[in-house]
Design an enzyme around this catalytic site. Sequence first.
Site, PDB file in Angstrom:
ATOM      1  N   GLY A  15      40.862  41.681  38.170  1.00 37.16           N
ATOM      2  CA  GLY A  15      39.867  41.614  37.104  1.00 37.16           C
ATOM      3  C   GLY A  15      40.273  42.565  35.998  1.00 37.16           C
ATOM      4  N   GLY A  16      40.634  43.759  36.419  1.00 39.52           N
ATOM      5  CA  GLY A  16      41.076  44.764  35.474  1.00 39.52           C
ATOM      6  C   GLY A  16      41.961  45.768  36.168  1.00 39.52           C
ATOM      7  N   MET A  17      42.807  46.417  35.385  1.00 36.64           N
ATOM      8  CA  MET A  17      43.669  47.484  35.911  1.00 36.64           C
ATOM      9  C   MET A  17      43.613  48.641  34.922  1.00 36.64           C
ATOM     10  SD  MET A  17      45.703  48.621  38.227  1.00 36.64           S
ATOM     11  CE  MET A  17      46.280  50.311  38.086  1.00 36.64           C
ATOM     12  N   TYR A  33      35.529  50.611  47.812  1.00 37.88           N
ATOM     13  CA  TYR A  33      34.647  50.539  46.651  1.00 37.88           C
ATOM     14  C   TYR A  33      33.190  50.755  47.071  1.00 37.88           C
ATOM     15  CZ  TYR A  33      38.463  48.134  44.100  1.00 37.88           C
ATOM     16  OH  TYR A  33      39.647  47.805  43.503  1.00 37.88           O
ATOM     17  N   ASP A  35      48.503  45.956  49.969  1.00 37.66           N
ATOM     18  CA  ASP A  35      47.991  44.683  49.429  1.00 37.66           C
ATOM     19  C   ASP A  35      47.325  43.831  50.516  1.00 37.66           C
ATOM     20  OD1 ASP A  35      48.846  45.226  46.848  1.00 37.66           O
ATOM     21  OD2 ASP A  35      50.764  44.177  47.089  1.00 37.66           O
ATOM     22  N   CYS A  71      51.665  47.508  38.644  1.00 34.90           N
ATOM     23  CA  CYS A  71      52.386  48.415  39.550  1.00 34.90           C
ATOM     24  C   CYS A  71      51.570  48.928  40.730  1.00 34.90           C
ATOM     25  CB  CYS A  71      52.974  49.589  38.773  1.00 34.90           C
ATOM     26  SG  CYS A  71      54.338  49.073  37.706  1.00 34.90           S
ATOM     27  N   GLN A  72      50.241  48.983  40.620  1.00 29.30           N
ATOM     28  CA  GLN A  72      49.449  49.426  41.774  1.00 29.30           C
ATOM     29  C   GLN A  72      49.475  48.318  42.823  1.00 29.30           C
ATOM     30  OE1 GLN A  72      45.243  50.218  41.135  1.00 29.30           O
ATOM     31  NE2 GLN A  72      45.217  51.828  42.634  1.00 29.30           N
ATOM     32  N   MET A  81      43.017  37.338  42.116  1.00 26.94           N
ATOM     33  CA  MET A  81      42.949  37.253  43.579  1.00 26.94           C
ATOM     34  C   MET A  81      41.523  37.236  44.108  1.00 26.94           C
ATOM     35  SD  MET A  81      46.253  39.340  44.807  1.00 26.94           S
ATOM     36  CE  MET A  81      45.932  40.891  44.013  1.00 26.94           C
ATOM     37  N   LYS A  82      40.609  37.814  43.337  1.00 32.58           N
ATOM     38  CA  LYS A  82      39.206  37.798  43.752  1.00 32.58           C
ATOM     39  C   LYS A  82      38.708  36.360  43.901  1.00 32.58           C
ATOM     40  CE  LYS A  82      34.766  39.774  42.525  1.00 32.58           C
ATOM     41  NZ  LYS A  82      33.959  40.371  41.458  1.00 32.58           N
ATOM     42  N   ASN A  89      45.201  50.956  33.569  1.00 31.72           N
ATOM     43  CA  ASN A  89      46.364  51.611  32.964  1.00 31.72           C
ATOM     44  C   ASN A  89      45.902  52.520  31.827  1.00 31.72           C
ATOM     45  OD1 ASN A  89      48.150  50.240  34.730  1.00 31.72           O
ATOM     46  ND2 ASN A  89      47.880  48.392  33.482  1.00 31.72           N
ATOM     47  N   HIS A 141      34.083  49.711  34.606  1.00 33.18           N
ATOM     48  CA  HIS A 141      34.808  50.152  35.799  1.00 33.18           C
ATOM     49  C   HIS A 141      36.170  50.758  35.416  1.00 33.18           C
ATOM     50  CE1 HIS A 141      35.998  49.953  40.090  1.00 33.18           C
ATOM     51  NE2 HIS A 141      37.202  49.774  39.570  1.00 33.18           N
TER      52      HIS A 141
END
Length: 618
Positions: A283-285, A398, A390, A128-129, A568-569, A287, A310
Amino acid sequence: MAPVDPHSFTDSTHPPTTHISLTLYLDFSSSTIHASALFTLQNPHSGPFFLDTRSLSIHSIIDPQTKTPLPFSLSVNDPIKGSLLSVTLSNHASFLVTFTTSPSSSALQWLQPPQTFKKAQPFVYTQCQAIHARSVFPCQDTPAVRIRYSARLNIPEELSAVMAAKHVARRSPVDGDALFLPCGDNNSNSKFSWCARGRVVEEFVMEQPVPPYLFAFAVGELDNREVGPRTRVYAEAVPHVLDSAGREFAGSEDMIREGERLFGPYEWERFDLLVLPPSFPYGGMENPRMVFLTPTVIKGDATGAQVVAHELAHSWTGNLITNKTNEHFWLNEGFTTYAERRIVEAVQGEKRATLNIGIGWRGLNEEMERFKDNMEFTKLKTNQEGIDPDDVYSEVPYEKGFQFLWRIERQVGRPAFDEFLKKYIATFKFKSIDTETFIDFLKANIPGIENQIDLVLWTEGTGIPSDAYEPDSSAYKLIISLANESINGRMPREDEVADWHGQEWELYLDNLPKSFEVSQIQALDSRYKLSESKDYEVKVSFLKRAISCGCKAYYSEVEKTLKGVGRMKYLRPLYTALVKGGAKEDDKVFAKRIFSEARESYHPIAQGVVEAIFAKHL
Ligand code: BES
Ligand code: ZN
């Protein structure tokens, strides 16, 4: 009437939503969700009330007490914000919306069985982000509004559901479940059987107020392993995936304890991890209660711990204190990058943390190149009016954010800065704040800081301030000098790289001079097998180089990588290297073919990002 956020229709004169009660019927055959949402507002409201939506079909809005319909309208679609849903209230503090999502909902990825590890059952998950929650349910989709929610997910009985919320029950459907769902016909018997046959309901509650971008669920054939007193890792029910994930994340509890020591109590009770199929776009979210992770972080050497550190750090910076809008995104990611490195330093030592700072420094400098014609996005606080978050996602919030906080730490000393951070978190927890609020708090708690550090330059200026700092540890410098020496054709010797992990290689590869040649690329690879690395950071850094020097021998590996993962990275640099200014025509054709073949396997957000790269360069 005034908007509170450039990415939302939410109006400052309307009461905030305090609670949403969601009933979701997941229809895998049509990749849609039939749903209802019962809204509770902070106080009764009369007149138009605004909600964000994207690609939702709204069936009805009713007064839950009288069951009478309330008038509503849906605006034409804005390419960034979606459609404004305006409902006319008459002293209502509550209303019920029934709706259906679209198969192209930007938050949802519906996977067919072949796209999963186990290949037996379908899978669906949310991301959702930044502004995709509105494609799952109508909401005031701005982090300025924090909501509690409950959710009932009606799913096929062979599957199970997880959420970034507390699990309450897995139970059989009951009559009342179907009542508000926009499906079946209105004969209550047939509606009930439609909702109940071969189905189960999983119930969840989120008791703490969270911004809408932290809403998350996943449904599939899931299983889990316990890895700590408050941590289980969830993944598809494939023993080797679960076992390797269990080993990779065994150190999570140590990290949570370090986090608590540095930043104060862990407020979310559980810290579970969900490993998604390879198409997961990040990589990670972070939540809450259930971090979502790409399977590419499982490398067998516990380096996945950095991504976990992170996302864990967001439990304080981001999830407790949240950026008020995406224009202050650095408050989330800059603080979290700083906090992540403090956790890594505590559990893996200073050397690892410093290498990460070095990799970040390199990345920050590369972003300055990327945004040289659009310096707005080299600022910490950005103007995002008319901008899709996006499209401008980058390392600037960061790494420049990290550098700013590290600069303050150097000025005041670590003990004082640690104390400041704890107080900052305790003061603003469960609040959404902006850059000014942080700066005012900083000045109030560290008197005179504005005379020592140019706070305005750091937060509002472009580029990298001259008092930013490249790490100067000897391990870091050695790698940089080895990369520079490659100009003379010197390659690192086996004894020099004997204790290198992925991060050292990544740093080395990213710092190689632009003039690096095809013959050198091949020599390096035949000696160290970088193109076959299981570590995607290393592999992608290498392949990016190989593309830049037009080394066709590696293009089949490039294709395999672009088709195998959706993070996406990795997609961004590889597609960009293939199509950017100066790229050869056949590289562009190659990129377009791969994308046309791989597109369906990417998350909608990743599809959009690759399309934006093509639109910019082709
Ligand atoms: N919150 C971000 C991911 C994100 C940012 C999703 C913006 C959507 C919009 C997450 O915490 C993150 O930063 N992930 C990084 C991890 C890395 C910095 C260790 C990633 O995915 O690469
Ligand atoms: Zn983050």
